[in-house]
Design a protein around this motif. Structure first.
Motif, PDB file in Angstrom:
ATOM      1  N   TYR A  90       0.806  -1.220   0.000  1.00  0.00           N
ATOM      2  CA  TYR A  90       0.000   0.000   0.000  1.00  0.00           C
ATOM      3  C   TYR A  90       0.841   1.274   0.000  1.00  0.00           C
ATOM      4  CZ  TYR A  90      -3.601  -3.310   1.468  1.00  0.00           C
ATOM      5  OH  TYR A  90      -4.459  -4.379   1.544  1.00  0.00           O
ATOM      6  N   GLY A  91       2.113   1.197   0.350  1.00  0.00           N
ATOM      7  CA  GLY A  91       2.931   2.400   0.449  1.00  0.00           C
ATOM      8  C   GLY A  91       2.579   3.263   1.647  1.00  0.00           C
ATOM      9  N   LEU A  92       2.075   2.665   2.725  1.00  0.00           N
ATOM     10  CA  LEU A  92       1.630   3.379   3.905  1.00  0.00           C
ATOM     11  C   LEU A  92       2.470   2.981   5.113  1.00  0.00           C
ATOM     12  CD1 LEU A  92      -2.233   2.963   3.443  1.00  0.00           C
ATOM     13  CD2 LEU A  92      -0.865   4.987   2.918  1.00  0.00           C
ATOM     14  N   PRO A  93       2.486   3.822   6.148  1.00  0.00           N
ATOM     15  CA  PRO A  93       3.187   3.434   7.382  1.00  0.00           C
ATOM     16  C   PRO A  93       2.566   2.195   8.023  1.00  0.00           C
ATOM     17  CG  PRO A  93       2.792   5.798   7.336  1.00  0.00           C
ATOM     18  CD  PRO A  93       2.027   5.216   6.189  1.00  0.00           C
ATOM     19  N   ILE A  94       3.362   1.519   8.853  1.00  0.00           N
ATOM     20  CA  ILE A  94       2.907   0.279   9.481  1.00  0.00           C
ATOM     21  C   ILE A  94       1.722   0.533  10.399  1.00  0.00           C
ATOM     22  CG2 ILE A  94       3.631  -1.594  11.020  1.00  0.00           C
ATOM     23  CD1 ILE A  94       6.434  -1.303   9.917  1.00  0.00           C
ATOM     24  N   GLN A  95       1.730   1.656  11.102  1.00  0.00           N
ATOM     25  CA  GLN A  95       0.636   1.960  12.019  1.00  0.00           C
ATOM     26  C   GLN A  95      -0.688   2.115  11.272  1.00  0.00           C
ATOM     27  OE1 GLN A  95       1.475   5.267  14.560  1.00  0.00           O
ATOM     28  NE2 GLN A  95      -0.571   5.342  15.452  1.00  0.00           N
ATOM     29  N   VAL A  96      -0.679   2.748  10.112  1.00  0.00           N
ATOM     30  CA  VAL A  96      -1.899   2.901   9.320  1.00  0.00           C
ATOM     31  C   VAL A  96      -2.362   1.555   8.788  1.00  0.00           C
ATOM     32  CG1 VAL A  96      -2.906   4.035   7.307  1.00  0.00           C
ATOM     33  CG2 VAL A  96      -1.249   5.251   8.718  1.00  0.00           C
ATOM     34  N   ILE A 198      12.864   5.967  13.581  1.00  0.00           N
ATOM     35  CA  ILE A 198      12.751   4.769  12.761  1.00  0.00           C
ATOM     36  C   ILE A 198      12.160   3.607  13.547  1.00  0.00           C
ATOM     37  CG2 ILE A 198      15.117   4.044  13.245  1.00  0.00           C
ATOM     38  CD1 ILE A 198      15.222   2.993  10.341  1.00  0.00           C
ATOM     39  N   LYS A 199      12.455   3.533  14.857  1.00  0.00           N
ATOM     40  CA  LYS A 199      11.891   2.438  15.656  1.00  0.00           C
ATOM     41  C   LYS A 199      10.398   2.645  15.892  1.00  0.00           C
ATOM     42  CE  LYS A 199      16.033   0.776  18.018  1.00  0.00           C
ATOM     43  NZ  LYS A 199      16.631   0.414  19.327  1.00  0.00           N
ATOM     44  N   ASP A 200       9.993   3.888  16.095  1.00  0.00           N
ATOM     45  CA  ASP A 200       8.559   4.140  16.253  1.00  0.00           C
ATOM     46  C   ASP A 200       7.808   3.808  14.982  1.00  0.00           C
ATOM     47  OD1 ASP A 200       9.005   4.959  18.813  1.00  0.00           O
ATOM     48  OD2 ASP A 200       8.969   7.116  18.362  1.00  0.00           O
ATOM     49  N   ARG A 201       8.406   4.075  13.843  1.00  0.00           N
ATOM     50  CA  ARG A 201       7.750   3.731  12.585  1.00  0.00           C
ATOM     51  C   ARG A 201       7.661   2.230  12.409  1.00  0.00           C
ATOM     52  NH1 ARG A 201       9.256   6.518   6.907  1.00  0.00           N
ATOM     53  NH2 ARG A 201       8.096   8.164   7.982  1.00  0.00           N
ATOM     54  N   TYR A 202       8.683   1.499  12.814  1.00  0.00           N
ATOM     55  CA  TYR A 202       8.664   0.049  12.632  1.00  0.00           C
ATOM     56  C   TYR A 202       7.668  -0.606  13.587  1.00  0.00           C
ATOM     57  CZ  TYR A 202      10.310  -4.745  12.071  1.00  0.00           C
ATOM     58  OH  TYR A 202      10.375  -6.089  11.819  1.00  0.00           O
ATOM     59  N   TYR A 203       7.648  -0.158  14.832  1.00  0.00           N
ATOM     60  CA  TYR A 203       6.735  -0.752  15.803  1.00  0.00           C
ATOM     61  C   TYR A 203       5.316  -0.199  15.699  1.00  0.00           C
ATOM     62  CZ  TYR A 203      10.858  -2.746  18.049  1.00  0.00           C
ATOM     63  OH  TYR A 203      12.006  -3.455  18.305  1.00  0.00           O
ATOM     64  N   ILE A 205       4.084   2.945  16.556  1.00  0.00           N
ATOM     65  CA  ILE A 205       3.650   3.762  17.689  1.00  0.00           C
ATOM     66  C   ILE A 205       4.241   5.159  17.529  1.00  0.00           C
ATOM     67  CG2 ILE A 205       3.328   1.850  19.309  1.00  0.00           C
ATOM     68  CD1 ILE A 205       6.122   2.444  20.395  1.00  0.00           C
ATOM     69  N   ASN A 206       3.445   6.159  17.890  1.00  0.00           N
ATOM     70  CA  ASN A 206       3.907   7.555  17.899  1.00  0.00           C
ATOM     71  C   ASN A 206       4.498   7.978  16.554  1.00  0.00           C
ATOM     72  OD1 ASN A 206       3.187   7.660  20.637  1.00  0.00           O
ATOM     73  ND2 ASN A 206       5.237   6.980  21.271  1.00  0.00           N
ATOM     74  N   ASP A 207       3.872   7.552  15.470  1.00  0.00           N
ATOM     75  CA  ASP A 207       4.349   7.908  14.133  1.00  0.00           C
ATOM     76  C   ASP A 207       3.573   9.142  13.662  1.00  0.00           C
ATOM     77  OD1 ASP A 207       5.364   8.081  11.630  1.00  0.00           O
ATOM     78  OD2 ASP A 207       4.795   6.068  10.982  1.00  0.00           O
ATOM     79  N   PRO A 208       4.222  10.301  13.502  1.00  0.00           N
ATOM     80  CA  PRO A 208       3.470  11.510  13.081  1.00  0.00           C
ATOM     81  C   PRO A 208       2.882  11.397  11.688  1.00  0.00           C
ATOM     82  CG  PRO A 208       5.832  11.938  13.093  1.00  0.00           C
ATOM     83  CD  PRO A 208       5.641  10.595  13.724  1.00  0.00           C
ATOM     84  N   VAL A 209       3.570  10.687  10.782  1.00  0.00           N
ATOM     85  CA  VAL A 209       3.024  10.523   9.433  1.00  0.00           C
ATOM     86  C   VAL A 209       1.756   9.669   9.476  1.00  0.00           C
ATOM     87  CG1 VAL A 209       3.528   9.693   7.100  1.00  0.00           C
ATOM     88  CG2 VAL A 209       5.333  10.763   8.460  1.00  0.00           C
ATOM     89  N   ALA A 210       1.777   8.625  10.301  1.00  0.00           N
ATOM     90  CA  ALA A 210       0.592   7.779  10.429  1.00  0.00           C
ATOM     91  C   ALA A 210      -0.567   8.544  11.056  1.00  0.00           C
ATOM     92  CB  ALA A 210       0.933   6.532  11.253  1.00  0.00           C
ATOM     93  N   ASP A 211      -0.276   9.376  12.050  1.00  0.00           N
ATOM     94  CA  ASP A 211      -1.347  10.168  12.671  1.00  0.00           C
ATOM     95  C   ASP A 211      -1.984  11.119  11.664  1.00  0.00           C
ATOM     96  OD1 ASP A 211      -0.799   8.891  15.028  1.00  0.00           O
ATOM     97  OD2 ASP A 211       0.513  10.478  15.794  1.00  0.00           O
ATOM     98  N   LYS A 212      -1.182  11.700  10.793  1.00  0.00           N
ATOM     99  CA  LYS A 212      -1.712  12.601   9.779  1.00  0.00           C
ATOM    100  C   LYS A 212      -2.616  11.861   8.799  1.00  0.00           C
ATOM    101  CE  LYS A 212      -0.224  15.790   6.134  1.00  0.00           C
ATOM    102  NZ  LYS A 212       0.952  16.390   5.436  1.00  0.00           N
ATOM    103  N   LEU A 213      -2.219  10.660   8.384  1.00  0.00           N
ATOM    104  CA  LEU A 213      -3.027   9.885   7.446  1.00  0.00           C
ATOM    105  C   LEU A 213      -4.310   9.381   8.090  1.00  0.00           C
ATOM    106  CD1 LEU A 213      -0.241   7.854   5.608  1.00  0.00           C
ATOM    107  CD2 LEU A 213      -1.518   9.804   4.736  1.00  0.00           C
TER     108      LEU A 213
END
Length: 427
Positions: A90-96, A198-203, A205-213
């Motif tokens: 999907y090209g999206l962060p893991i949290q999304v 980078i660890k927050d993006r992988y796990y 949690i607390n990903d600002p890009v994911a929160d925006k999406l």
């Protein structure tokens, strides 16, 4: 973290040696002829801290050099790119992605548990065919509508641009056009997108890009079912000439029994009535904003009841779909309502003053050719009063505004009516 053959080989069997990285199309770049450098056991993974093979390359002209950040085992466990850590599908962060699929993959964070978990995942990856993800992601049944709406369908090469030159920001960069960094004003330091881990993006949690999406997904338009439970009809718009009755039936029959399908060719729309309300709600949920038949994107809306259809309309500049209509410049406004008609009052077709009595108005016309006109004020009267409330005398011909046309045949005095009448009485 390059090592020699004579160094300690303890636990080296868990080190990773690969021939090609796992990358997304954006990180790989648009150039099909790319040159990469390969460094065996060059760095340790930023997630599992195990040495792995590092690849480094330039994705395009005026782009910054990129390299792999995590090992391939960590990449396969989450099905992400080794560089940007975005989902490969999907090209999206893991949290999304995990929020859309309603999965919660808890990866251990302690060193011992993380190593044990990684070894189990490597065993599961080795036993799989490599065509689908492993772990909780591999157990996900189907995709999410939110992910399909947010997914990026084309590569975003702007993400590969160089970083901002800090010397240029301070006004001290002397390299000019040869500077490999960007000469642009930096963003707001208080912007949450400027602080990413980078660890927050992988796990996830607390990903600002994911929160925006996720905030963008919450504000997307949706189709709410009407309160009237008797409505089981869906409106399908934008059919064109290529979508037929059979095409609609082959798509919507999967949601439930269809009672009728009515196609209106003049308006290029159709009305599909289901047998049950549950089938109509499922069809509206699965087809809204993503229905494509024969290459045409169709509009899906709920139908209206017959009672409400006659009452609804455009009121106060608001259409029946709830959208406000802006006035078009140059067009007149709404006409006032017609006055109430009184059946007893006589019809006033010429908008005359009701206080005045009716009068016959004879307009003086110019004399025929060959006869000089009389001076102003000495000619025949222009009005012949027929009652005590006759209208006032109009101005002479010379003082009248231009544009009034008078025909001689309209004046009884020029037609010999009075002369004939007098001669008849003289006889």
């Amino acid at each position: 973290m390059a090592t020699s053959l004579g160094s300690n080989t303890y636990n080296r069997q868990n080190w990773e040696d690969a021939d090609f990285p796992i990358l997304c199309q954006t990180c790989l770049g648009e150039n099909p002829y790319i040159r990469m450098t390969k460094e065996k056991y060059g760095k340790e993974c930023k997630i599992c801290a195990r040495p792995f093979t590092v690849f480094r390359w330039c994705p395009g002209t005026r782009m910054r050099f990129k390299k792999t950040e995590v090992c391939q085992t960590c990449s396969k466990m989450k099905n992400v790119c080794q560089t940007c850590l975005l989902d490969l599908e999907y090209g999206l962060p893991i949290q999304v992605r995990d929020t859309g699929l309603s999965i919660k993959d808890e990866v251990p964070k302690s060193d011992v548990n993380k190593e044990y978990y990684t070894q189990n995942m490597e065993r599961e990856i080795a036993n799989s065919d490599g065509t689908r993800a492993v772990g909780q992601l591999g157990k996900a049944t189907s995709s999410s509508d939110m992910l399909l709406k947010l997914a990026r369908t084309t590569p975003y090469y702007k993400r590969n641009r160089p970083h901002i030159c800090s010397f240029w920001v301070k006004g001290e960069c002397k390299r000019g056009e040869e500077c490999p960094y960007r000469h642009e004003k930096p963003t707001d330091p208080d912007d949450p997108l400027a602080d990413q881990n980078i660890k927050d993006r992988y796990y996830g949690i607390n990903d600002p890009v994911a929160d925006k999406l996720l905030k963008r997904a919450s504000t997307m338009p949706r189709l709410d079912p009407p309160e009237d439970k008797s409505i089981t009809t869906l409106y399908i718009g934008g059919l064109g000439d290529t979508v037929t009755d059979g095409d609609l039936k082959s798509h919507f029959y999967q949601f439930g029994e269809i009672r009728t399908i009515t196609i209106v060719q003049r308006q290029q729309c159709a009305f599909i009535q289901f047998a049950t309300r549950q089938s109509a709600e499922m069809a509206a949920e699965k087809s809204f904003n993503k229905l494509i038949i024969n290459g045409r994107r169709l509009t899906v809306k709920w139908g209206r009841s017959q009672a409400a259809r006659g009452k609804e309309g455009i009121k106060d500049g608001v259409s029946e779909m709830g959208t406000r209509l802006d006035p078009v410049p140059g067009l007149p406004g709404a006409l006032p309502p017609p006055p109430a008609l009184d059946e007893e009052a006589p019809a006033n077709y010429f908008n005359l003053d009701p206080s005045t009595s009716p009068a016959v108005m004879n307009i003086a016309l110019p004399p025929p050719p060959g006869i000089n006109p009389p001076p102003p004020g000495f000619g025949p009267p222009m009005f012949h009063p027929m009652g005590p409330m006759a209208p006032p005398m109009p101005p002479p011909m010379s003082m009248r505004p231009p544009g009034q046309i008078h025909y001689p045949s309209q004046d009884p005095q020029r037609m010999g009516a009075h002369a004939a009448h007098g001669s008849r009485h003289g006889d």
